[in-house]
Design an enzyme around this catalytic site. Sequence first.
Site, PDB file in Angstrom:
ATOM      1  N   GLN A 192       3.723  -4.873  -0.862  1.00 26.51           N
ATOM      2  CA  GLN A 192       2.438  -5.035  -0.922  1.00 26.51           C
ATOM      3  C   GLN A 192       1.939  -6.378  -0.198  1.00 26.51           C
ATOM      4  O   GLN A 192       0.766  -6.411   0.076  1.00 26.51           O
ATOM      5  CB  GLN A 192       1.955  -4.515  -2.249  1.00 26.51           C
ATOM      6  CG  GLN A 192       2.341  -3.392  -2.640  1.00 26.51           C
ATOM      7  CD  GLN A 192       1.795  -3.116  -4.056  1.00 26.51           C
ATOM      8  OE1 GLN A 192       0.466  -2.724  -4.552  1.00 26.51           O
ATOM      9  NE2 GLN A 192       2.705  -3.376  -5.209  1.00 26.51           N
ATOM     10  N   HIS A 252       0.787  -3.330   3.365  1.00 24.83           N
ATOM     11  CA  HIS A 252      -0.545  -3.877   3.743  1.00 24.83           C
ATOM     12  C   HIS A 252      -0.734  -4.824   4.795  1.00 24.83           C
ATOM     13  O   HIS A 252      -1.561  -5.589   4.590  1.00 24.83           O
ATOM     14  CB  HIS A 252      -1.092  -4.446   2.316  1.00 24.83           C
ATOM     15  CG  HIS A 252      -1.069  -3.290   1.362  1.00 24.83           C
ATOM     16  ND1 HIS A 252      -1.254  -3.755   0.114  1.00 24.83           N
ATOM     17  CD2 HIS A 252      -1.373  -1.996   1.344  1.00 24.83           C
ATOM     18  CE1 HIS A 252      -1.227  -2.573  -0.661  1.00 24.83           C
ATOM     19  NE2 HIS A 252      -1.393  -1.486   0.179  1.00 24.83           N
ATOM     20  N   CYS A 276      -7.870  -7.939  16.793  1.00 23.78           N
ATOM     21  CA  CYS A 276      -9.553  -7.830  17.321  1.00 23.78           C
ATOM     22  C   CYS A 276      -9.863  -6.806  16.363  1.00 23.78           C
ATOM     23  O   CYS A 276      -9.587  -5.724  15.933  1.00 23.78           O
ATOM     24  CB  CYS A 276      -9.393  -7.090  18.743  1.00 23.78           C
ATOM     25  SG  CYS A 276     -10.857  -6.886  19.195  1.00 23.78           S
TER      26      CYS A 276
HETATM   27  C1  BV8 Z   1      -6.422   3.595   0.937  1.00 19.65           C
HETATM   28  C2  BV8 Z   1      -3.902  -6.612   1.694  1.00 19.65           C
HETATM   29  C3  BV8 Z   1      -6.925   5.592   1.970  1.00 19.65           C
HETATM   30  C4  BV8 Z   1      -5.223  -7.513   1.830  1.00 19.65           C
HETATM   31  C5  BV8 Z   1      -4.442  -5.180  -0.267  1.00 19.65           C
HETATM   32  C6  BV8 Z   1      -6.230   6.840  -4.903  1.00 19.65           C
HETATM   33  C7  BV8 Z   1      -5.499   6.859  -3.537  1.00 19.65           C
HETATM   34  C8  BV8 Z   1      -5.860   6.356  -2.505  1.00 19.65           C
HETATM   35  C9  BV8 Z   1      -6.789   5.275  -2.638  1.00 19.65           C
HETATM   36  C10 BV8 Z   1      -7.276   4.900  -3.506  1.00 19.65           C
HETATM   37  C11 BV8 Z   1      -7.027   5.667  -4.972  1.00 19.65           C
HETATM   38  N1  BV8 Z   1      -7.729   5.150  -6.017  1.00 19.65           N
HETATM   39  C12 BV8 Z   1      -8.583   4.221  -5.327  1.00 19.65           C
HETATM   40  C13 BV8 Z   1      -8.311   4.103  -4.049  1.00 19.65           C
HETATM   41  C14 BV8 Z   1      -8.940   2.896  -3.589  1.00 19.65           C
HETATM   42  C15 BV8 Z   1      -7.949   1.453  -3.276  1.00 19.65           C
HETATM   43  C16 BV8 Z   1      -7.341   1.128  -4.545  1.00 19.65           C
HETATM   44  O1  BV8 Z   1      -6.320   1.461  -4.727  1.00 19.65           O
HETATM   45  N2  BV8 Z   1      -8.208   0.534  -5.465  1.00 19.65           N
HETATM   46  C17 BV8 Z   1      -7.831   0.089  -6.606  1.00 19.65           C
HETATM   47  C18 BV8 Z   1      -8.441  -1.629  -6.867  1.00 19.65           C
HETATM   48  C19 BV8 Z   1      -8.094   1.074  -7.914  1.00 19.65           C
HETATM   49  N3  BV8 Z   1      -6.927   1.781  -2.354  1.00 19.65           N
HETATM   50  C20 BV8 Z   1      -7.191   1.680  -0.915  1.00 19.65           C
HETATM   51  O2  BV8 Z   1      -8.338   1.294  -0.526  1.00 19.65           O
HETATM   52  C21 BV8 Z   1      -6.137   1.562  -0.059  1.00 19.65           C
HETATM   53  N4  BV8 Z   1      -6.403   2.487   0.865  1.00 19.65           N
HETATM   54  O3  BV8 Z   1      -5.895   4.191   0.072  1.00 19.65           O
HETATM   55  O4  BV8 Z   1      -6.530   4.250   2.163  1.00 19.65           O
HETATM   56  C22 BV8 Z   1      -8.582   5.893   1.709  1.00 19.65           C
HETATM   57  C23 BV8 Z   1      -9.221   5.385   3.027  1.00 19.65           C
HETATM   58  C24 BV8 Z   1     -10.842   5.457   2.679  1.00 19.65           C
HETATM   59  C25 BV8 Z   1     -11.444   5.686   1.637  1.00 19.65           C
HETATM   60  C26 BV8 Z   1     -10.452   5.854   0.439  1.00 19.65           C
HETATM   61  C27 BV8 Z   1      -9.146   5.930   0.176  1.00 19.65           C
HETATM   62  C28 BV8 Z   1      -5.741   0.192   0.319  1.00 19.65           C
HETATM   63  C29 BV8 Z   1      -5.256  -0.564  -0.490  1.00 19.65           C
HETATM   64  C30 BV8 Z   1      -4.858  -2.030  -0.022  1.00 19.65           C
HETATM   65  C31 BV8 Z   1      -5.487  -3.199  -0.156  1.00 19.65           C
HETATM   66  N5  BV8 Z   1      -5.046  -4.419   0.499  1.00 19.65           N
HETATM   67  N6  BV8 Z   1      -3.909  -6.410   0.254  1.00 19.65           N
HETATM   68  C32 BV8 Z   1      -5.057  -8.830   1.309  1.00 19.65           C
HETATM   69  O5  BV8 Z   1      -4.092  -9.052   0.738  1.00 19.65           O
HETATM   70  O6  BV8 Z   1      -6.159  -9.648   1.254  1.00 19.65           O
HETATM   71  S1  BV8 Z   1      -4.163  -5.149  -2.113  1.00 19.65           S
HETATM   72  C33 BV8 Z   1      -3.523  -6.271  -2.614  1.00 19.65           C
HETATM   73  O7  BV8 Z   1      -3.868  -5.815  -4.227  1.00 19.65           O
HETATM   74  C34 BV8 Z   1      -2.004  -6.434  -2.622  1.00 19.65           C
HETATM   75  O8  BV8 Z   1      -1.599  -5.963  -1.444  1.00 19.65           O
HETATM   76  C35 BV8 Z   1      -1.588  -5.499  -3.725  1.00 19.65           C
HETATM   77  O9  BV8 Z   1      -1.335  -4.154  -3.275  1.00 19.65           O
HETATM   78  C36 BV8 Z   1      -2.703  -5.472  -4.711  1.00 19.65           C
HETATM   79  C37 BV8 Z   1      -2.519  -6.475  -5.888  1.00 19.65           C
HETATM   80  O10 BV8 Z   1      -1.520  -5.877  -6.521  1.00 19.65           O
HETATM   81  P1  BV8 Z   1      -0.373  -6.710  -6.920  1.00 19.65           P
HETATM   82  O11 BV8 Z   1       0.598  -7.071  -5.683  1.00 19.65           O
HETATM   83  O12 BV8 Z   1       0.338  -6.160  -8.152  1.00 19.65           O
HETATM   84  O13 BV8 Z   1      -0.756  -8.221  -7.370  1.00 19.65           O
HETATM   85  P2  BV8 Z   1      -1.525  -8.386  -8.623  1.00 19.65           P
HETATM   86  O14 BV8 Z   1      -2.007  -9.929  -8.732  1.00 19.65           O
HETATM   87  O15 BV8 Z   1      -2.423  -7.140  -9.103  1.00 19.65           O
HETATM   88  O16 BV8 Z   1      -0.171  -8.494  -9.911  1.00 19.65           O
HETATM   89  C38 BV8 Z   1       0.617  -9.212 -10.027  1.00 19.65           C
HETATM   90  C39 BV8 Z   1       1.802  -8.872 -11.063  1.00 19.65           C
HETATM   91  O17 BV8 Z   1       2.834  -9.656 -11.086  1.00 19.65           O
HETATM   92  C40 BV8 Z   1       1.098  -8.781 -12.427  1.00 19.65           C
HETATM   93  O18 BV8 Z   1       1.536  -7.529 -12.944  1.00 19.65           O
HETATM   94  C41 BV8 Z   1       1.900 -10.066 -13.106  1.00 19.65           C
HETATM   95  O19 BV8 Z   1       2.451  -9.679 -14.500  1.00 19.65           O
HETATM   96  C42 BV8 Z   1       3.179 -10.005 -12.182  1.00 19.65           C
HETATM   97  N7  BV8 Z   1       3.919 -11.188 -12.148  1.00 19.65           N
HETATM   98  C43 BV8 Z   1       3.236 -12.343 -12.246  1.00 19.65           C
HETATM   99  N8  BV8 Z   1       4.256 -13.488 -11.890  1.00 19.65           N
HETATM  100  C44 BV8 Z   1       5.255 -12.889 -11.896  1.00 19.65           C
HETATM  101  C45 BV8 Z   1       5.555 -11.590 -12.108  1.00 19.65           C
HETATM  102  N9  BV8 Z   1       6.220 -10.496 -11.867  1.00 19.65           N
HETATM  103  C46 BV8 Z   1       7.596 -10.920 -11.408  1.00 19.65           C
HETATM  104  N10 BV8 Z   1       7.666 -12.249 -11.430  1.00 19.65           N
HETATM  105  C47 BV8 Z   1       6.784 -13.172 -11.693  1.00 19.65           C
HETATM  106  N11 BV8 Z   1       7.071 -14.530 -11.607  1.00 19.65           N
END
Ligand code: BV8
Length: 254
Positions: free
Chosen positions: A103, A121, A129
């Site tokens: 991701q 992603h 563009c």
């Molecule tokens: C889409 C790029 C169709 C940009 C990112 C159901 C089905 C489909 C869509 C949805 C759905 N429900 C909701 C949605 C909409 C949405 C969504 O999921 N929203 C969430 C907030 C509920 N999804 C979308 O919009 C996706 N598109 O489905 O298209 C569509 C089209 C139109 C209308 C509707 C649907 C697109 C999602 C992609 C967004 N882009 N990134 C950028 O980077 O700027 S997402 C971005 O956030 C990341 O890529 C990643 O995916 C996410 C963050 O998550 P993590 O990577 O897990 O990071 P996080 O900080 O959250 O957690 C870190 C973890 O690491 C923690 O657990 C921590 O404990 C742990 N950690 C910390 N240190 C360590 C560690 N682990 C191991 N070792 C360590 N040392």
Amino acid sequence: MTTPWPPSFLVAVRHARRIAVITGAGISAESGIPTFRDAQTGLWTRYRPEDLATSAAFVRDPRLVWDWYEWRRGMVAAAQPNAGHRALVDLQQRASACTVITQNVDGLHQQAGTRNVVELHGNIRRSKCFTEGRIVTDWARTDERPPRCPHCGSPLRPDVVWFGESLPAAALAAADEAARSCDVLLSIGTSGVVYPAAGLALTALAAGAIVAEVNPAQTPLSDSATYSFRGAAGELLPELLAAVWGPTKAQMRA
Ligand code: BV8
């Protein structure tokens, strides 16, 4: 402290025909790149990533969103892969087949040497563009922010998938196929809240795979995963590889 790896899990990893790995921002945390759940720092404390990583935010304030990505690009450029990234390179060399799906947009898996990374992603190192969607590398370096597409004059944007945007169809299909056909899926460093990426581990479980999570914290996957190992990727992944296949030459020298 070494993790008490369940022998059944070590055997499953060693004998897996196909392994799928899904990584999130947590695997890059030990490279100094803040995760999405970390508090934003400096100028960006007042913004939530979810509010900036959208097309609407870019249309509303293209310079703000472009500057946020430039700030992140700076961190990515300064970052090096860590032991967690390197352990996945090792895994891909040792396992009979291993697909790494990420991701993350930082490109650190490729920089570490992982092959055929599935970028769900996109990648912050590329710009495209806003109107045509074509990747642009050669734009006029003026002080205009965001810069303009040399072909049509539209603003440039990062080549990443924003919230509300569809994932690249080929990447999503490859990730889905890997999740359906693997014997073992490792979910590393992801909070498992963003879909459809978060659905991959559930797809693997439903297809009968062993699913193991590596994360210092509990996530929505923790209770349904076959195994949930609490700890940092940079520590647990090298340990896991050594437990399955023996210590690497570097680990023996250490
Ligand atoms: C889409 C790029 C169709 C940009 C990112 C159901 C089905 C489909 C869509 C949805 C759905 N429900 C909701 C949605 C909409 C949405 C969504 O999921 N929203 C969430 C907030 C509920 N999804 C979308 O919009 C996706 N598109 O489905 O298209 C569509 C089209 C139109 C209308 C509707 C649907 C697109 C999602 C992609 C967004 N882009 N990134 C950028 O980077 O700027 S997402 C971005 O956030 C990341 O890529 C990643 O995916 C996410 C963050 O998550 P993590 O990577 O897990 O990071 P996080 O900080 O959250 O957690 C870190 C973890 O690491 C923690 O657990 C921590 O404990 C742990 N950690 C910390 N240190 C360590 C560690 N682990 C191991 N070792 C360590 N040392």
